[in-house]
Design a protein around this motif. Structure first.
Motif: not given
Length: 458
Positions: A135, A345, A350, A353
């Motif tokens: 990321a 995350e 993100k 994921t």
């Protein structure tokens, strides 16, 4: 008249210039907020009641208390295991550590086999650092590792294989920092960085890493080996006790020094302008040992090596000035170490994921309590030969599960069922298994099924 015109011209020019400057400021593009820096401070063997804001009285902890005053204190956070290595594996992978064949503290190969566990965490396992690196994060690990390496385990994967750009670690790791390990042991008098200076060393590394990566969000494991025994707060203690001590006075001194270093971390973040958008999490890998008659576990029963609350329910503080409220206590949200991977995350943009055993608690860390949907499972103690256990009153059955307010414990052979309502009985004094037979039987079946599905050591 000429002077008046000059003055008028000067004032007009000044006003025009001011308007130009203002127009530039107005038109200047607003910088888009980037994801936060994340510093995970994982203390070693800290009991729930070690620090002042959780009821501790061993030593003043003003800086740790200030973390809570400037953030959120959580009272229902759980580690993934009541002992070091599996607790760290659960946090790192977002999965129950038994799924990666880590069941106790990692040591020499013979010990690992007797504990029915692998010698190190498989490098193919999910990793918080690897996911955040994808990321766009710069990643670092500074402190204790204890997920493989050391003693006679010479083939453990290097720390960068788990997604870290930089690292400096202690003896129980694949490649310990030579300044910390002059001998083949955890610490020695001849170490360049002395036992009592290690936390300061790791804080320095953390701040330096942030300074050198101003253009990227950073994820940092700050994992000191304080307040794990033996306690060596200064050279005078080392002279008197060459192997360290397990006495309250030395513990208090080590705790006080740890608090000083948390203060240095906070001051350093302000000095480099990284304070506002840095999320600090302060917690522990497992419960305390020794507990000094239970005082370090507070109101909870148990200690390190136990699945009672004192072994797995940990202090947990979140400080995130940009997005989290100040001075709040969350008594509702139930959080587990396995939640941190999907939570981080999400904070990095993100969301969803990686699949695992945890839940995304990003909104909880920013001040919005919620009800947990997944149960939490634990195991500790696959046999009586290789696993260490606490005193009989604190020794628990070897499996546990929390679902809502209910906590069930049972041995993997189905014996020793205990059921507690943690809302009314957080000290686990009143076993309700005989009164709530249906609840106990349902949870027991679910817990035993979970345990039987864990992989065996090949």
């Amino acid at each position: 008249m000429k002077n008046v015109r000059l003055v008028f011209f000067a004032l007009t020019s000044l006003l025009a210039f001011s308007a130009f400057v203002v127009s530039i400021q107005v038109k200047k593009p607003v910088q888009v907020n980037r994801p936060p820096n994340i510093i995970l401070v994982l203390i070693d063997d800290m009991g729930t009641a070690d620090v002042g804001c959780f009821g501790g009285t061993f030593a003043p902890t003003p800086n740790i208390d200030r973390l809570a005053a400037e953030g959120i204190k959580f009272t229902n956070y759980y580690s993934a295991a009541p002992i070091c290595s599996p607790s760290r594996v659960g946090l790192t992978t977002g999965m129950a550590p038994g799924k990666w064949r880590i069941t106790s503290f990692l040591a020499e190969r013979k010990h690992n086999r007797s504990c029915e566990q692998a010698d190190f965490l498989d490098a193919s396992a999910p990793s918080v650092a690897r996911q955040l690196k994808k990321a766009g994060y710069a990643t670092a690990h500074f402190g204790k590792w204890h997920m493989g390496g050391g003693r006679d385990v010479d083939n453990a994967p290097a720390i960068p294989n788990y997604g870290f750009d930089e690292y400096a670690s202690t003896w129980e790791s694949p490649s310990p920092d030579p300044l910390l390990t002059s001998t083949n042991w955890i610490w020695a008098r001849s170490d360049s960085v002395k036992r009592w200076s290690r936390t300061a060393y790791f804080v320095d590394k953390t701040l330096d890493f942030l300074k050198r990566n101003p253009g990227r969000p950073c994820y940092i494991n700050l994992w000191p080996d304080d307040v794990h025994t033996p306690w060596v707060p200064d050279e005078t203690t080392l002279d008197a006790f060459p192997k360290g001590t397990e006495k309250p006075r030395e513990f208090s001194a080590v705790l006080a020094e740890l608090d000083i270093q948390i203060g240095r971390l906070m001051a350093g973040l302000k000095a480099i302008g990284a304070d506002n958008n840095t999320l600090i999490i302060f917690t522990s890998d497992n419960g305390a040992l020794p507990t000094f008659g239970g005082k370090r576990s507070g109101t909870f029963r148990g200690s390190k090596l136990s699945l009672y609350e004192g072994g797995i329910r940990m202090p947990f503080i979140v400080r995130y000035p940009a997005s989290a409220p100040k001075g709040k206590t969350d008594n509702q949200s139930i959080i587990c170490a396995t939640d941190l991977l999907p939570t981080f995350e999400s904070l990095a943009g993100k969301k969803g994921t990686t699949s695992g055993d945890g839940e995304n608690m990003a909104t909880v860390l920013t001040g919005k309590p919620r009800v947990r949907t997944k149960p939490i499972f634990w195991e500790y103690g696959r046999n009586t030969e290789s696993f260490r256990y606490p005193l009989p009153h604190d020794r628990s059955p070897n499996l546990a599960m929390r679902q809502g307010n209910w906590k069930l414990l049972v041995n993997d052979n189905g014996t020793g069922v205990e059921l507690y309502d943690l809302t009314t009985d957080p000290s686990e004094k009143n076993d309700l298994s005989s009164q709530q037979r249906q609840v106990a039987e349902q949870m027991k079946a679910q817990l035993l099924a979970w345990r039987s599905a864990l992989p065996k050591l090949n």
